[in-house]
Design a protein around this motif. Structure first.
Motif, PDB file in Angstrom:
ATOM      1  N   ALA A 281       7.774  21.660 -70.022  1.00 30.72           N
ATOM      2  CA  ALA A 281       8.782  21.430 -68.980  1.00 30.72           C
ATOM      3  C   ALA A 281       8.326  21.975 -67.632  1.00 30.72           C
ATOM      4  O   ALA A 281       8.492  21.325 -66.593  1.00 30.72           O
ATOM      5  CB  ALA A 281      10.111  22.064 -69.386  1.00 30.72           C
ATOM      6  N   GLY A 282       7.742  23.166 -67.648  1.00 29.44           N
ATOM      7  CA  GLY A 282       7.282  23.754 -66.403  1.00 29.44           C
ATOM      8  C   GLY A 282       6.129  22.987 -65.783  1.00 29.44           C
ATOM      9  O   GLY A 282       6.108  22.747 -64.571  1.00 29.44           O
ATOM     10  N   GLY A 283       5.176  22.565 -66.603  1.00 29.22           N
ATOM     11  CA  GLY A 283       4.041  21.820 -66.083  1.00 29.22           C
ATOM     12  C   GLY A 283       4.428  20.461 -65.535  1.00 29.22           C
ATOM     13  O   GLY A 283       3.914  20.022 -64.502  1.00 29.22           O
ATOM     14  N   VAL A 284       5.337  19.772 -66.221  1.00 32.84           N
ATOM     15  CA  VAL A 284       5.793  18.461 -65.752  1.00 32.84           C
ATOM     16  C   VAL A 284       6.522  18.604 -64.412  1.00 32.84           C
ATOM     17  O   VAL A 284       6.308  17.821 -63.477  1.00 32.84           O
ATOM     18  CB  VAL A 284       6.693  17.788 -66.800  1.00 32.84           C
ATOM     19  N   ALA A 285       7.379  19.618 -64.297  1.00 34.25           N
ATOM     20  CA  ALA A 285       8.101  19.843 -63.033  1.00 34.25           C
ATOM     21  C   ALA A 285       7.128  20.165 -61.908  1.00 34.25           C
ATOM     22  O   ALA A 285       7.242  19.646 -60.794  1.00 34.25           O
ATOM     23  CB  ALA A 285       9.111  20.973 -63.208  1.00 34.25           C
ATOM     24  N   ARG A 286       6.166  21.001 -62.187  1.00 33.41           N
ATOM     25  CA  ARG A 286       5.155  21.349 -61.172  1.00 33.41           C
ATOM     26  C   ARG A 286       4.368  20.111 -60.758  1.00 33.41           C
ATOM     27  O   ARG A 286       4.087  19.895 -59.575  1.00 33.41           O
ATOM     28  CB  ARG A 286       4.226  22.417 -61.741  1.00 33.41           C
ATOM     29  N   GLY A 287       4.022  19.277 -61.731  1.00 27.16           N
ATOM     30  CA  GLY A 287       3.313  18.053 -61.420  1.00 27.16           C
ATOM     31  C   GLY A 287       4.129  17.116 -60.551  1.00 27.16           C
ATOM     32  O   GLY A 287       3.596  16.465 -59.638  1.00 27.16           O
ATOM     33  N   LEU A 288       5.431  17.032 -60.801  1.00 26.97           N
ATOM     34  CA  LEU A 288       6.306  16.193 -59.981  1.00 26.97           C
ATOM     35  C   LEU A 288       6.339  16.665 -58.529  1.00 26.97           C
ATOM     36  O   LEU A 288       6.329  15.850 -57.600  1.00 26.97           O
ATOM     37  CB  LEU A 288       7.727  16.200 -60.561  1.00 26.97           C
ATOM     38  N   VAL A 289       6.387  17.978 -58.337  1.00 29.54           N
ATOM     39  CA  VAL A 289       6.415  18.517 -56.974  1.00 29.54           C
ATOM     40  C   VAL A 289       5.110  18.187 -56.256  1.00 29.54           C
ATOM     41  O   VAL A 289       5.115  17.758 -55.093  1.00 29.54           O
ATOM     42  CB  VAL A 289       6.666  20.034 -56.999  1.00 29.54           C
ATOM     43  N   PHE A 290       3.977  18.378 -56.936  1.00 29.97           N
ATOM     44  CA  PHE A 290       2.686  18.037 -56.334  1.00 29.97           C
ATOM     45  C   PHE A 290       2.645  16.555 -55.969  1.00 29.97           C
ATOM     46  O   PHE A 290       2.244  16.182 -54.857  1.00 29.97           O
ATOM     47  CB  PHE A 290       1.554  18.359 -57.309  1.00 29.97           C
ATOM     48  N   ALA A 291       3.027  15.703 -56.925  1.00 25.32           N
ATOM     49  CA  ALA A 291       2.972  14.261 -56.684  1.00 25.32           C
ATOM     50  C   ALA A 291       3.897  13.863 -55.535  1.00 25.32           C
ATOM     51  O   ALA A 291       3.551  13.002 -54.714  1.00 25.32           O
ATOM     52  CB  ALA A 291       3.350  13.511 -57.957  1.00 25.32           C
ATOM     53  N   GLY A 292       5.072  14.486 -55.458  1.00 22.34           N
ATOM     54  CA  GLY A 292       6.000  14.185 -54.378  1.00 22.34           C
ATOM     55  C   GLY A 292       5.440  14.577 -53.025  1.00 22.34           C
ATOM     56  O   GLY A 292       5.490  13.796 -52.061  1.00 22.34           O
TER      57      GLY A 292
END
Length: 277
Positions: free
Chosen positions: A206-217
């Motif tokens: 969950a933490g990695g996916v959220a972090r990835g979303l922020v980077f991608a955004g």
């Protein structure tokens, strides 16, 4: 003893020092410091999602929040020292190789060098903030200022677009790797009970996916700024997080991403204990 033997002996001693207890302590301190920042940013983003936040959900906001706590100055210096330790650990990986298979290849050492530069900058900004120099300002303003300066350079628009695309790709890779639980390869999981393993998986995924979303955004906004030739379209972490509330899912997507960042902070604490160094 000739010069070649002396050089080889020196390199061997340096490598042993880099792989020794000092490097391990630096790595674990750095991972803990990273966890504190992500935890605080996630909490600040949650407050924004529920309409109660008055600080920016980025590193600057996290440091300001920490400075208001008892012994805040001491905590800030400790945080900066931990992040400096993270930079030194990544430097040792770049110089002597990364733990694991093919650790001495350029494919593994170059990303370690990039992480060293990044965490050195972050450590400097935190220590400057602790010293009262205001070293960690708004991430949104910094993103716009840097984008504007780069766009003024020859081919600057293309550089911004390429950098944004690279951040998008990095975000996707971070999210996919988290979903695939590739972090298991970097952790000492033998002998752990099912509850601890579940904690590792929930916080890591969950933490990695959220972090990835922020980077991608954030990367997407940089690409948009390059395409439209408008530096103000670039966004830092705070504006990127707030943009999730403007989607059809409304504030609830921001709640999910913010909760994920809190979990990534917890995962960093777990990683500080179980990471292979």
């Amino acid at each position: 003893m000739n010069a070649r033997v002396l050089a080889a002996t020196g390199r061997g001693r340096a490598r042993r020092a880099a792989n020794g207890s000092a490097a391990e302590g630096a790595a674990r301190a750095g991972l803990t410091a990273r966890g504190v920042i992500y935890l605080l940013v996630g909490v600040l983003a949650l407050q924004i999602a529920f309409g109660a936040g008055n600080r920016q959900a980025d590193r600057g906001g996290a440091l300001a929040e920490l400075s208001d706590k008892p012994f805040g100055a001491v905590l800030l210096w400790a945080l900066g020292a931990g992040l400096a330790g993270m930079a030194l650990w990544r430097l040792s990986e770049a110089l002597f190789g990364v733990t694991g298979k093919d650790g001495r290849t350029a494919k593994k050492r170059l990303p370690a060098a990039a992480r060293c530069v990044f965490y050195a900058f972050v450590a400097y900004s935190v220590l400057a903030f602790a010293a009262g120099a205001g070293g960690s300002g708004s991430s949104d303003r910094q993103s716009r200022d840097v984008t504007a300066r780069v766009m003024d350079m020859p081919a600057g628009r293309w550089l911004v677009g390429a950098a944004g695309a690279a951040v998008v790709v990095a975000g996707v890779v971070i999210g996919v790797q988290a979903a695939r639980r590739t972090f298991h390869k970097k952790m000492k999981l033998g002998g752990l009970g099912p509850r601890v393993r579940r904690l590792v998986d929930v916080t890591g995924v969950a933490g990695g996916v959220a972090r990835g979303l922020v980077f991608a955004g954030a990367g997407t906004f940089a690409v948009r700024a390059a395409v439209d030739y408008e530096p103000d379209r670039a966004k830092g972490m705070d504006d990127t997080l707030r943009s999730f509330a403007d989607t059809p899912l409304g504030p609830w997507l921001l709640v999910c991403v913010a909760a994920g960042l809190v979990l990534f902070g917890v995962f960093s604490f777990v990683l500080a204990r179980l990471r292979r160094v």
